[in-house]
Design an enzyme around this catalytic site. Structure first.
Site, short mmCIF file in Angstrom:
data_model
loop_
_atom_site.label_atom_id
_atom_site.label_comp_id
_atom_site.label_asym_id
_atom_site.label_seq_id
_atom_site.Cartn_x
_atom_site.Cartn_y
_atom_site.Cartn_z
N ASP A 438 -69.42 33.28 -43.81
CA ASP A 438 -68.84 34.25 -44.74
C ASP A 438 -69.84 34.65 -45.81
OD1 ASP A 438 -66.83 35.79 -45.89
OD2 ASP A 438 -65.38 34.15 -45.98
N ASP A 502 -60.32 41.74 -43.46
CA ASP A 502 -59.35 40.76 -43.95
C ASP A 502 -57.93 41.30 -43.84
OD1 ASP A 502 -61.07 38.77 -44.50
OD2 ASP A 502 -61.10 39.01 -46.67
#
Ligand code: DGJ
Length: 703
Positions: A438, A502
C-alpha cells in the site's frame, strides 16, 4: 522507401520514420501495404510567412530548430547550451526495433531514441540524453513526442480522485493544448498517465484511435497539442524538480518508456493490443488468479487470532483461494495514527506470532497474503523515535501529514536497508505468498540533504520490489495506493495485480473498472464483492449485482464472512464458483466494452480468442429514459457462425410482478440461435431492469 525513411509494420499497424535531419515519426496507423516510394507524401507543403525550412516534429522537438510548440528538451550549462539542435548520427534497425543516435556537437549532447513496434502492435519509445562535455548539464525537462494525424481530434483522458478513479473525460480540441500535470508523487488517482485520441466521435467499436501511456509511478506531464498547421502531437514526460537532474560528463538519463497502441476499429481494438502485450510480455505469473478474501472491510484494525481463524474457515467454505490479512498486524497499530515503520508482529494481537494463523490458512487449503506499507512512517512509532531524520523532506520547513503519516526517505541508504531488511525478515520467516503493498499519501517537498529526490525515491521503490521478487521466487505483489493511486505499466513490470479502487460500490465500479480496462486487462484488476451496504458510499446493493460486477476482474470478497447471513453467503459461493467456471475466458479472452448512447445502461463482456463463446454483463445504472432500453449490439463474434444465447442470471423481479414490463424479449424465453452477423447488426432487445441491477448472458457456438 529511400534510406531516409524506415517503415516497420505488423499485421495491423505501420510506423514510418523519417530519419533525417532528426528522427520524426511521419506515419503511425493502419498497416500500409504499398511498397513503392511514399516519400513525396511526407514532403510538407509550406504556407507564407513561415520559416523556410521543414521543422520536424521529432521524438524530441527542439525550440532551437524553430519548433514553436512545447519543446522536447529544456536544460542548460549555467546559462549556456540552452537551445540544442540535434542531427542524426547513426541508425540501427533490426526486427522492428530502431535505435537512432543524434548529436548536437555544439552543445555536446547526445540523444538515443529507441523505438520498437512489437508483435502485439504496441509501440514503445524512450529517449535517453547523455552529456558529452566535461561541464555538467542541468536538465529541466526531457520528454517523448509522438506526432498524430490531423484526423485524431477527439481526446479522452482519465481523471478522478480517491474512490472515483478512471473517470473518463472527452473533449474535442481544434486549437491549443490539453495538459495534465501530476505533482502528487505517485501515479495518482487524479491523472492517470494515459491519453487516447481518435477520429471524430470514436467509440468502443468505431473510429480510429491512438492511445499513449507513460510508464512512470511519480510526477508526470502529458499534453496533447494542436499546432497552427493543424498537425498535432502527444508529449509525455516525468517531471523533474529544479536541480534534480544534473548530468556530469558521460552521465545519461532516460525518459520513462512510453507505450502506445493504435486501434483501427474503435477503443476495443486498441485495448486488445495493450491487453495481449501485457499478458504476453509484462506480467510474469502463470497460474489462474486465486479468488481473494481481504480482511480490511471486514475487521479493519481489530485482529484476533481465533476470530481470524473463523473467518478463514468461512472463506475456505465459500471457495476462497487466498486469504489476506490487511492493515493492523504490526507495531501497536489500532488505528491509522501509529506504527508505520514498526514492522514487528503485534504480540497483543498475535501472541505466538503470525505462524499459527498462516498455518491455519494453509491447512484450510488457501494461500496466505499480508498487507504492508513500506514507504511510510508515523511520528507515533518506535522507528521515528530512533530516526526522525529518515523523513523524505526539506529541512527548515514543516511537512504536512497525510493520513497521519509521512514518507520515508528511501534514497537514504540506512532507511532503505532497514526497510528491505524488515521485508526480508517477514518473507523469510513466514510462508507468505502475497504482499498487498500500500501507499497512502501524497509526496510534498521530496528532499534529501536539501536536494530534490523524487526520481530517486520512485527508483528506490522499484529496486526494493525487484530485489524481493528475485529473492523470493513465486512471491506475488499487489500495488495498492489508497485504491487505484499507483496503477501504471512500470509498476506492473514488477507487481501482479492492482487494487483498482477503495470503492467496492458495484454501481461506481461500473465506470472505475471500465476506465481501467482501456489500458489494462481484467486479470490484474482487483474486483471484490463488498458488504451489502457499501462502506464508502452507504449504497445498498443486492449480492447478485455485486457478484456480477466483481466477476469481471481478479475477483475477491472484502468483508467478514463470519458475520454474513446464509443468504448472502449463498450469493458469494455462487459468484465465486461462477468466476472459477469463467475465469479463463474472462482473463484471457478479448474484452468488448459495449457501445450505448447514454450511461443509463452499460455493459462489457469477453469473447474467447477462437470466438467459440463469450460472457457479457449488462448493468442498468439508472432509470431508463425511455419505456424500453436500447438494444445491445455485440461485436467481436464470428459473423459466419451461429450462436446460442443463454441467460446466466437475470436478477430483476419486476418481470414477475409486472412493474416495468408485461412481456420479456422473446429470446429470453426460448432457446434462440442467431448468427454472429445478426447479433452484430440487429442486436438483442433488452428488458428494462430495476436501477442498479443487471443481467449476465452467455453466448455459445451452437452445436
Ligand atoms: C488503503 C487501502 O486501499 C485499503 O484497501 C486498506 O488496505 C487500507 N489502506 C489499510 O490501511
Amino acid at each position: 522507401m529511400t534510406d531516409k525513411y524506415i517503415h516497420i509494420k505488423t499485421k495491423s499497424s505501420s510506423v514510418i520514420i523519417n530519419t533525417t535531419p532528426v528522427a520524426e515519426l511521419v506515419y503511425w496507423g493502419g498497416v500500409i501495404d504499398e511498397n513503392s516510394d511514399l516519400f513525396s507524401l511526407f514532403d510538407k507543403p509550406r504556407g507564407h510567412v513561415r520559416l523556410q525550412q521543414d521543422i520536424p516534429v521529432s521524438f524530441l522537438p527542439e525550440n532551437g530548430r524553430g519548433f514553436f510548440s512545447s519543446p522536447g528538451i529544456e536544460g542548460h550549462r549555467l546559462g549556456y547550451d540552452w537551445s540544442p539542435v540535434f542531427k542524426t548520427h547513426k541508425i540501427e534497425a533490426k526486427n522492428n526495433r530502431i535505435v537512432i543516435i543524434s548529436i548536437d556537437e555544439t552543445a555536446q549532447l547526445l540523444v538515443k531514441t529507441e523505438v520498437e513496434l512489437n508483435e502485439y502492435d504496441i509501440l514503445s519509445i524512450r529517449n535517453t540524453l547523455k552529456n558529452l562535455s566535461a561541464e555538467s548539464y542541468y536538465l529541466n525537462r526531457l520528454s517523448v513526442t509522438i506526432p498524430l494525424p490531423e484526423k485524431s481530434h477527439d481526446l479522452m483522458s482519465f481523471g478522478g480522485c480517491w474512490l472515483q478513479e478512471f473517470k473518463s473525460h472527452r473533449i474535442n480540441i481544434s486549437h491549443g493544448t490539453y495538459k495534465q500535470e501530476n505533482y502528487r508523487g505517485r501515479t495518482s488517482h487524479e491523472y492517470f498517465p494515459g491519453l487516447i485520441t481518435g477520429t471524430n466521435g470514436f467509440s468502443e467499436n468505431q473510429g480510429e484511435v491512438w492511445g499513449v501511456h507513460l510508464a512512470w509511478s511519480g510526477n508526470h506531464r502529458m499534453q496533447y497539442s494542436v499546432r497552427s498547421d493543424s498537425s498535432r502531437f502527444i508529449q509525455a514526460e516525468a517531471l523533474y524538480f529544479p536541480g534534480e537532474i544534473i548530468l556530469s560528463e558521460n552521465e545519461e538519463v532516460s525518459t520513462p518508456w512510453v507505450y502506445a497502441g493504435y486501434g483501427g476499429c474503435g477503443l476495443n481494438s486498441m485495448s486488445h493490443h495493450f491487453h495481449d502485450f501485457i499478458r504476453e510480455r509484462v506480467i510474469t505469473f502463470d497460474k489462474p488468479r486465486p479468488v481473494h478474501l481481504n480482511t480490511w472491510e471486514g475487521i479493519y484494525f481489530s485482529h484476533n487470532v481465533d476470530y481470524i481463524k473463523t473467518m478463514a474457515d468461512e472463506a475456505a467454505r465459500m471457495g476462497v483461494e487466498r486469504f489476506i490479512i490487511d492493515d493492523g498486524w504490526f507495531g501497536l497499530r489500532d488505528d491509522d495514527t501509529s506504527s508505520l515503520g514498526d514492522w514487528f508482529v503485534d504480540k497483543r494481537k498475535y501472541p505466538d506470532g503470525l505462524a499459527p494463523v498462516i498455518e491455519y490458512v494453509k491447512n484450510a487449503g488457501m494461500e496466505f497474503g499480508i498487507w504492508v506499507e513500506p514507504e511510510m512512517i508515523n511520528v507515533n512509532s518506535e522507528l521515528y523515535k530512533k530516526h526522525p531524520d529518515w523523513l523524505l523532506k526539506l529541512n527548515g520547513y514543516d511537512q504536512p501529514s497525510g493520513r497521519n503519516q509521512f514518507v520515508l526517505n528511501l534514497t537514504n541508504r540506512e532507511a532503505y536497508k532497514y526497510i528491505i531488511g524488515r521485508l526480508r525478515w517477514l518473507l523469510k520467516n513466514h510462508d507468505i505468498d502475497y504482499l498487498k503493498w500500500d501507499m497512502n499519501r501524497e509526496v510534498v517537498q521530496p528532499g534529501c540533504n536539501g536536494k530534490a529526490a523524487m526520481q530517486n525515491q520512485v527508483k528506490a521503490i522499484y529496486k526494493i520490489i525487484d530485489c524481493l521478487k528475485s529473492e523470493f521466487p513465486g512471491l506475488e505483489i499487489e500495488s495498492c495506493s489508497s485504491g487505484g493511486g499507483r496503477i501504471d505499466m512500470e509498476m506492473l513490470k514488477r507487481v501482479d495485480r492492482f487494487w483498482t479502487s477503495d470503492c467496492n460500490d458495484a454501481l461506481e465500479r461500473q465506470h472505475i473498472q471500465k476506465g481501467m480496462s482501456y489500458f489494462f486487462p481484467l486479470l490484474i484488476s482487483g474486483s471484490h464483492i463488498g458488504n451489502k451496504s457499501s462502506h464508502t458510499t452507504n449504497r445498498k446493493h443486492d449480492v447478485n449485482y455485486r457478484g456480477m460486477t466483481a466477476l469481471f476482474g481478479h475477483m475477491g470478497v472484502e468483508l467478514d464472512p463470519a458475520k454474513e447471513s446464509e443468504e448472502e453467503k449463498k450469493g458469494f459461493i455462487n459468484y465465486i464458483s461462477l468466476h472459477k467456471k469463467y475465469r479463463d475466458l474472462i482473463h484471457y479472452g478479448d474484452l468488448y466494452r459495449l457501445d450505448f448512447k447514454s450511461d443509463v445502461i452499460s455493459g462489457l463482456g469477453v469473447i474467447n480468442k477462437n470466438k467459440r463463446n463469450g460472457i457479457f454483463f449488462i448493468s442498468q445504472n439508472k432509470m431508463s429514459d425511455y419505456v424500453l432500453n436500447e438494444r445491445v449490439i455485440f461485436s467481436g463474434l464470428n459473423i459466419k457462425a451461429k450462436y446460442e444465447i443463454k441467460v446466466i442470471k437475470f436478477m430483476d423481479p419486476s418481470l414477475i410482478n409486472g412493474l416495468y414490463m408485461e412481456k420479456k424479449p422473446a429470446w429470453m424465453d426460448t432457446k434462440t440461435i442467431y448468427s454472429g452477423d445478426t447479433l452484430t447488426k440487429i442486436g438483442l432487445p433488452l428488458p428494462v431492469f430495476f436501477p442498479e441491477s443487471g443481467m449476465l448472458i452467455e453466448i455459445v457456438l451452437a452445436s
